[in-house]
Write a protein that holds these residues in place. Structure first.
Motif, PDB file in Angstrom:
ATOM      1  N   MET A 170       0.848  -1.196   0.000  1.00 33.83           N
ATOM      2  CA  MET A 170       0.000   0.000   0.000  1.00 33.83           C
ATOM      3  C   MET A 170       0.880   1.241   0.000  1.00 33.83           C
ATOM      4  SD  MET A 170      -3.147   1.023   2.561  1.00 33.83           S
ATOM      5  CE  MET A 170      -2.075   1.002   4.003  1.00 33.83           C
ATOM      6  N   ALA A 171       0.550   2.172  -0.874  1.00 34.80           N
ATOM      7  CA  ALA A 171       1.360   3.374  -1.013  1.00 34.80           C
ATOM      8  C   ALA A 171       1.267   4.240   0.235  1.00 34.80           C
ATOM      9  CB  ALA A 171       0.899   4.175  -2.244  1.00 34.80           C
ATOM     10  N   GLN A 172       2.359   4.937   0.517  1.00 37.60           N
ATOM     11  CA  GLN A 172       2.395   5.833   1.676  1.00 37.60           C
ATOM     12  C   GLN A 172       1.514   7.057   1.414  1.00 37.60           C
ATOM     13  OE1 GLN A 172       6.261   7.378   2.565  1.00 37.60           O
ATOM     14  NE2 GLN A 172       5.698   7.989   4.649  1.00 37.60           N
ATOM     15  N   LEU A 173       0.802   7.465   2.438  1.00 33.85           N
ATOM     16  CA  LEU A 173      -0.077   8.635   2.316  1.00 33.85           C
ATOM     17  C   LEU A 173       0.745   9.895   2.094  1.00 33.85           C
ATOM     18  CD1 LEU A 173      -2.669   7.965   5.175  1.00 33.85           C
ATOM     19  CD2 LEU A 173      -3.048   7.777   2.712  1.00 33.85           C
TER      20      LEU A 173
ATOM     21  N   ARG B 192      -1.210  12.995   5.922  1.00 33.77           N
ATOM     22  CA  ARG B 192      -0.696  12.525   7.208  1.00 33.77           C
ATOM     23  C   ARG B 192      -0.785  13.618   8.260  1.00 33.77           C
ATOM     24  NH1 ARG B 192       3.698  10.573   4.134  1.00 33.77           N
ATOM     25  NH2 ARG B 192       5.111  12.007   5.234  1.00 33.77           N
TER      26      ARG B 192
END
Length: 533
Positions: A1-4, A9
């Motif tokens: 899952m891609a980082q926000l 954040r």
């Protein structure tokens, strides 16, 4: 899952309660800044209402009424009953008294209305009460400016407009302070309200710039535009103001001080334990320092009025007499009377003083006067930080008042030496004069309105705030009036009056300062039982 993304954040790092509190902080900041924005134009326009005669005074080296030379020459009559001396009826020799009467009429009505406003405000929904006040204030601010467009030269028209505007503006301060007090706890209250109270200076600065933009070409717009802004913010208030955290199911102020890692069950259990043991909690150092010598700190039941609540339960509202019995209310009220006398004298007469001393036109003088409010922003924040760190509100105010007196004398002396000296003294004087004023009207008022002597009755906040600010407004009314009476004999006499008022403000704090300094443990963290994390 891609980082926000970093922005997302940042948003989710704050809780729902924190976002609501930030929203209320900003909204109430803007609402009351608009009130002050509408008060500033009269001080900017003074130089335009009586412009030509002032120029004669400057040519003769005098900064007050018309000189004998100018008085012997009849002003050249212009169309629409306007003369070279400005706008009738302010084009006569007694223009300073007339302009002072305008200030006095507004501030006197504000002072009288403030005592009633807090009592009425805590018995009505804040959102409706504040919305009405902002719409009415916008209408009467604009009405003053319409005198220019409709060629009105009746002194009574301008006085009546000022009086009604002063009365309706009393709805603002008790409402916003009560709302902010509902949302924020006592931890770091000095810093939070010090930053928040910069709305006074921000409003004054914006009011000066807006009024100054049109003052030389169409001074009526200097009132109409701020009036429209206040009315627009009144509509915003009606649509968005949230009076209490419970209205949107946010946690109470008490729960915001619990640890964020605790789950909902533990928070509820903690709240029940706190409420259960609150009655047996020993008095904190602040309570011990402010209570009278007989130790009777609670409010008598006869001074509490029970109002019907939304759910049928009773809501306690304190009486005027009961609020006066809260330890510290009288002393801080009298201190604010003199502190506000100094502050409002600068607010209403500083642009004209700069015009006379530095020989600037009304627009440039208005822009330069904003530096006093810039200094006030830093002064209010500094006072809040110091009082939070030392946990001594009265001592912080006393220190700044002690430094303000010699600063005012130096200001009156070196401001005549040039523009650079005036700029430096405006910043310094603004910080020292506005610091105590800001601290008393915000953090101190909130402290006293939720004082331990009320035994949990937090509904006194609106009344206490109105009493303190109403008493201060008496000084706000006297300051500009005395300045108008004393300025014809020389500006130095005005500054002597301001220094005397500053000394009186310090005098009324001596008793509280002594109690703070002699109270063991008052500088410890025990004063604030629930610290914000």
């Amino acid at each position: 899952m891609a980082q926000l993304p970093a922005g997302i954040r940042f948003i989710i790092s704050f809780s729902r309660d924190q976002w609501y509190r930030a929203f209320i902080f900003i909204l109430t900041f803007l609402l009351y800044a608009s009130f002050h924005l509408s008060r500033k134009p009269i001080s900017i326009v003074k130089g335009e209402l009586h412009k030509y005669c002032t120029a004669w005074d400057e040519a003769d080296g005098r900064f007050s009424s018309q000189s004998g030379k100018s008085g012997s020459i009849a002003p050249r009559q212009l169309p629409d009953n306007e003369t070279d001396c400005g706008w009738a009826p302010f084009d006569k020799n007694n223009y300073q008294q007339l302009l002072g009467a305008l200030d006095y009429s507004f501030l006197c009505a504000y002072a009288v209305g403030m005592y009633l406003s807090g009592i009425i405000g805590e018995r009505l929904p804040i959102r409706y009460y504040l919305t009405f006040g902002m719409l009415a204030s916008g209408a009467f601010t604009a009405l003053f400016g319409l005198g220019y467009f409709y060629n009105i030269h009746s002194f009574g028209f301008y006085v009546v407009t000022q009086v009604i505007n002063g009365l309706v503006q009393t709805t603002g301060w008790p409402s916003v302070v009560t709302c902010l007090g509902n949302w924020f706890g006592k931890g770091r209250r000095g810093l939070i309200m010090g930053v928040w109270n910069s709305h006074t200076s921000v409003g004054n600065i914006l009011g000066s710039l807006i009024a100054g933009y049109w003052v030389s070409t169409c001074w009526g717009l200097s009132f109409v535009v701020p009036g429209a802004i206040v009315a627009a913010m009144g509509i915003v208030c009606f649509l968005f103001l949230i009076e209490h955290p419970k209205d949107v199911r946010c946690s109470s102020t008490l729960l915001t001080h619990s640890k964020g890692s605790e789950n909902g069950t533990n928070r509820l259990r903690l709240q029940k334990q706190i409420l259960k043991t609150e009655k047996n909690r020993p008095l904190d150092p602040e309570m011990q320092c402010l209570l009278l010598s007989d130790g009777k700190g609670s409010i008598h039941p006869n001074h509490v009025v029970i109002l019907p609540g939304d759910s049928g339960s009773g809501t306690a509202a304190i009486s005027f007499t009961g609020a006066l019995k809260i330890p510290g209310v009288i002393e801080f009220s009298l201190c604010l009377l003199f502190a506000k006398l100094v502050s409002y004298t600068f607010l209403f007469w500083l642009p004209l003083y700069i015009t006379n001393v530095d020989h600037l036109d009304a627009k440039k003088a208005g822009e330069l006067s904003t530096l006093f409010d810039v200094g006030g922003i830093f002064g209010g924040i500094l006072a809040g930080v110091i009082s939070d760190r030392l946990e001594k509100r009265a001592s912080t105010c006393g220190l700044m008042l002690l430094l303000a007196a010699p600063t005012l004398y130096i200001f009156s002396t070196i401001s005549k030496m040039g523009l650079e000296a005036t700029i430096a003294m405006l910043l310094l004087s603004g910080a020292l004069v506005s610091g105590p004023y800001a601290l008393i009207t915000t953090a101190v008022s909130a402290d006293l309105g939720t004082h331990k002597s009320l035994k949990g009755n937090a509904h006194a906040l609106s009344t206490v705030t109105a009493i303190i600010d109403g008493t201060g407004s008496v000084g706000a009314a006297l300051g500009p009036l005395l300045a108008g009476l004393l300025s014809p004999s020389g500006w130095s006499n005005v500054f002597y009056m301001l220094m005397f008022a500053d000394a009186c403000a310090l005098l009324f704090l001596i008793r509280l300062i002594h109690k703070e300094l002699s109270c063991p443990g008052s500088a410890t963290g025990d004063q604030v039982p629930f610290k914000e994390q």
